[in-house]
Design a protein around this motif. Structure first.
Motif, mmCIF file in Angstrom:
data_model
loop_
_atom_site.group_PDB
_atom_site.id
_atom_site.type_symbol
_atom_site.label_atom_id
_atom_site.label_comp_id
_atom_site.label_asym_id
_atom_site.label_seq_id
_atom_site.Cartn_x
_atom_site.Cartn_y
_atom_site.Cartn_z
ATOM 1 N N TYR A 80 0.815 -1.210 0.000
ATOM 2 C CA TYR A 80 0.000 0.000 0.000
ATOM 3 C C TYR A 80 0.854 1.269 0.000
ATOM 4 N N ILE A 81 2.083 1.190 0.521
ATOM 5 C CA ILE A 81 2.958 2.362 0.528
ATOM 6 C C ILE A 81 3.699 2.488 -0.804
ATOM 7 N N SER A 82 4.199 1.382 -1.325
ATOM 8 C CA SER A 82 4.939 1.428 -2.591
ATOM 9 C C SER A 82 4.033 1.754 -3.781
ATOM 10 N N ASN A 83 2.730 1.464 -3.669
ATOM 11 C CA ASN A 83 1.782 1.745 -4.744
ATOM 12 C C ASN A 83 0.587 2.499 -4.172
ATOM 13 N N PRO A 84 0.679 3.826 -4.039
ATOM 14 C CA PRO A 84 -0.432 4.586 -3.433
ATOM 15 C C PRO A 84 -1.740 4.475 -4.213
ATOM 16 N N ARG A 85 -1.680 4.180 -5.513
ATOM 17 C CA ARG A 85 -2.919 4.045 -6.295
ATOM 18 C C ARG A 85 -3.765 2.871 -5.823
ATOM 19 N N SER A 86 -3.138 1.935 -5.118
ATOM 20 C CA SER A 86 -3.905 0.795 -4.621
ATOM 21 C C SER A 86 -4.888 1.181 -3.534
ATOM 22 N N LEU A 87 -4.746 2.392 -2.973
ATOM 23 C CA LEU A 87 -5.667 2.833 -1.927
ATOM 24 C C LEU A 87 -7.070 3.052 -2.460
ATOM 25 N N TRP A 88 -7.199 3.364 -3.777
ATOM 26 C CA TRP A 88 -8.529 3.579 -4.329
ATOM 27 C C TRP A 88 -8.820 2.708 -5.557
ATOM 28 N N GLU A 89 -7.807 2.087 -6.117
ATOM 29 C CA GLU A 89 -8.059 1.237 -7.282
ATOM 30 C C GLU A 89 -8.900 0.024 -6.894
ATOM 31 N N HIS A 90 -9.805 -0.355 -7.811
ATOM 32 C CA HIS A 90 -10.682 -1.520 -7.635
ATOM 33 C C HIS A 90 -11.552 -1.397 -6.390
ATOM 34 N N TYR A 91 -11.906 -0.154 -6.040
ATOM 35 C CA TYR A 91 -12.852 0.017 -4.935
ATOM 36 C C TYR A 91 -14.223 -0.474 -5.397
ATOM 37 N N PRO A 92 -15.013 -1.129 -4.546
ATOM 38 C CA PRO A 92 -14.796 -1.383 -3.109
ATOM 39 C C PRO A 92 -13.892 -2.591 -2.849
ATOM 40 N N HIS A 93 -13.099 -2.481 -1.788
ATOM 41 C CA HIS A 93 -12.191 -3.550 -1.390
ATOM 42 C C HIS A 93 -12.928 -4.492 -0.428
ATOM 43 N N VAL A 94 -13.799 -5.311 -1.021
ATOM 44 C CA VAL A 94 -14.678 -6.162 -0.208
ATOM 45 C C VAL A 94 -13.900 -7.307 0.421
ATOM 46 N N TYR A 95 -13.050 -7.947 -0.355
ATOM 47 C CA TYR A 95 -12.330 -9.136 0.119
ATOM 48 C C TYR A 95 -10.950 -8.731 0.613
ATOM 49 N N LEU A 96 -10.635 -9.198 1.810
ATOM 50 C CA LEU A 96 -9.433 -8.758 2.504
ATOM 51 C C LEU A 96 -8.470 -9.922 2.684
ATOM 52 N N PRO A 97 -7.152 -9.639 2.643
ATOM 53 C CA PRO A 97 -6.182 -10.652 3.080
ATOM 54 C C PRO A 97 -6.363 -10.940 4.570
ATOM 55 N N PHE A 98 -5.869 -12.098 4.983
ATOM 56 C CA PHE A 98 -6.070 -12.518 6.366
ATOM 57 C C PHE A 98 -5.483 -11.519 7.349
ATOM 58 N N GLN A 99 -4.248 -11.023 7.090
ATOM 59 C CA GLN A 99 -3.595 -10.160 8.065
ATOM 60 C C GLN A 99 -4.301 -8.813 8.188
ATOM 61 N N VAL A 100 -4.921 -8.336 7.106
ATOM 62 C CA VAL A 100 -5.666 -7.077 7.180
ATOM 63 C C VAL A 100 -6.927 -7.257 8.010
ATOM 64 N N LYS A 101 -7.660 -8.348 7.743
ATOM 65 C CA LYS A 101 -8.891 -8.603 8.502
ATOM 66 C C LYS A 101 -8.583 -8.844 9.980
ATOM 67 N N PHE A 102 -7.537 -9.616 10.246
ATOM 68 C CA PHE A 102 -7.174 -9.921 11.630
ATOM 69 C C PHE A 102 -6.755 -8.658 12.370
ATOM 70 N N PHE A 103 -6.047 -7.765 11.692
ATOM 71 C CA PHE A 103 -5.636 -6.505 12.318
ATOM 72 C C PHE A 103 -6.854 -5.688 12.725
ATOM 73 N N TYR A 104 -7.831 -5.566 11.850
ATOM 74 C CA TYR A 104 -9.019 -4.770 12.166
ATOM 75 C C TYR A 104 -9.824 -5.404 13.303
ATOM 76 N N LEU A 105 -9.950 -6.716 13.316
ATOM 77 C CA LEU A 105 -10.699 -7.359 14.392
ATOM 78 C C LEU A 105 -10.009 -7.155 15.742
ATOM 79 N N CYS A 106 -8.684 -7.231 15.749
ATOM 80 C CA CYS A 106 -7.952 -7.017 17.007
ATOM 81 C C CYS A 106 -8.052 -5.565 17.469
ATOM 82 N N GLN A 107 -8.053 -4.629 16.521
ATOM 83 C CA GLN A 107 -8.203 -3.226 16.899
ATOM 84 C C GLN A 107 -9.578 -2.966 17.517
ATOM 85 N N LEU A 108 -10.623 -3.512 16.911
ATOM 86 C CA LEU A 108 -11.964 -3.351 17.481
ATOM 87 C C LEU A 108 -12.052 -4.015 18.855
ATOM 88 N N ALA A 109 -11.424 -5.173 18.999
ATOM 89 C CA ALA A 109 -11.460 -5.866 20.288
ATOM 90 C C ALA A 109 -10.754 -5.057 21.369
#
Length: 315
Positions: A80-109
């Motif tokens: 996401y840092i090396s390619n800033p266009r990925s922040l909005w390309e192919h929106y909506p980003h419905v499907y997430l890699p495991f580490q991204v989903k796990f990070f968000y769940l731990c933050q909410l917890a």
């Protein structure tokens, strides 16, 4: 094994996962408190008010440090840092890699676990509204990015926010041990201003230029596309950017007010110390005596001999 990339979506089962990690967060909170913060508190002998703030900053330092390292690893490995266009390309980003989903769940917890911790830590009543506002802001922003499929933008914003918060609470911990040490507060001030500028730039880049270029602009809640069509409307884009700028301006105003108050307190303390030092010097300075002075009821001359009165001779 067959090289397929498994991705994940959010759903109701996330609530069970979050509940499980709430208990894990409570246990880790107790471990940090028992084996680190309580031992330091016994040595510092802080007052009740400082004791509570020390515990709060200590817990947040541990959390923010872990989150910064973890979030930085995620955004680097996902590109996401090396390619800033990925922040909005192919929106909506419905499907997430495991580490991204796990990070968000731990933050909410973690931020949900902070609610029962207000009772466990016996937080003072006057501190509870501030704590609730602090927790609610994080929950709203993290849950909003997760549910509206803005997880990539949310990761970068959390990285910037947690970095500034880490230096702030670290500076507070150092200030509790040495009140005259202001170096980390100066470092935090620089980091805070830089992260605010990056945050504002990122909002303008993604909302002002990125999302309006998305190919699929039709609203489709089933595919997770909730509002990208609105960004075709220049009035809506300008309204959102104006709200973002106003919010960042209010944050900067509070920061400037905090810095001015801190500098005023610092200079007042320095001036009072100078006055006390000059007063002590004046008291220690020997007083000049006249050529003749009284000692034990006898008037003595400058050389220490007692002057004798001359006898008048009779004519």
């Amino acid at each position: 094994a067959d090289g397929e990339l498994v991705q994940y979506h959010y759903g109701l089962k996330d609530l069970v996962t979050i509940l499980f990690y709430i208990f894990i967060a409570i246990i880790l909170h107790a471990v940090v408190q028992e084996y680190a913060l309580d031992k330091i508190n016994r040595r510092l002998h802080l007052s009740k008010v400082k004791h509570s703030k020390f515990n709060e900053s200590g817990q947040l330092v541990a959390f923010h440090f872990t989150s910064v390292i973890w979030c930085l690893y995620v955004v680097v490995t996902e590109g996401y840092i090396s390619n800033p266009r990925s922040l909005w390309e192919h929106y909506p980003h419905v499907y997430l890699p495991f580490q991204v989903k796990f990070f968000y769940l731990c933050q909410l917890a973690y931020w949900l676990h902070a609610l029962p911790e207000l009772y466990f830590q016996k937080v003072r009543k006057e501190e509870i509204p501030r704590q609730l506002q602090y927790i609610a802001l994080y929950l709203v922003h993290i849950a909003g990015a997760y549910l509206l499929n803005l997880t990539r933008l949310g990761l970068i914003l959390l990285l910037l926010q947690y970095l500034a918060e880490f230096f702030f609470h670290m500076a507070q911990l150092v200030c509790f041990t040495d009140e005259n040490n202001e170096k980390l507060f100066n470092v935090w001030a620089v980091v805070f201003v830089v992260t605010r500028l990056f945050t504002l730039t990122l909002y303008i880049l993604v909302i002002g230029f990125g999302l309006p270029q998305v190919d699929n602009q039709a609203i489709n809640p089933e595919r997770g596309n909730f509002f990208s069509f609105l960004f075709n409307n220049i009035l809506f884009r300008m309204s959102v950017l104006l709200l973002v700028c106003l919010f960042q301006a209010s944050v900067m105003w509070r920061f400037i007010h905090f810095q001015l108050r801190r500098w005023r307190e610092y200079w007042n303390e320095q001036s009072s110390r100078k006055r006390a030092a000059t007063g002590a010097k004046q008291q220690a300075k020997p007083l000049k005596r006249d050529s003749g002075y009284h000692e034990n009821g006898v008037v003595k001359a400058e050389n220490g001999t007692s002057p004798r009165t001359k006898k008048l001779k009779s004519p």
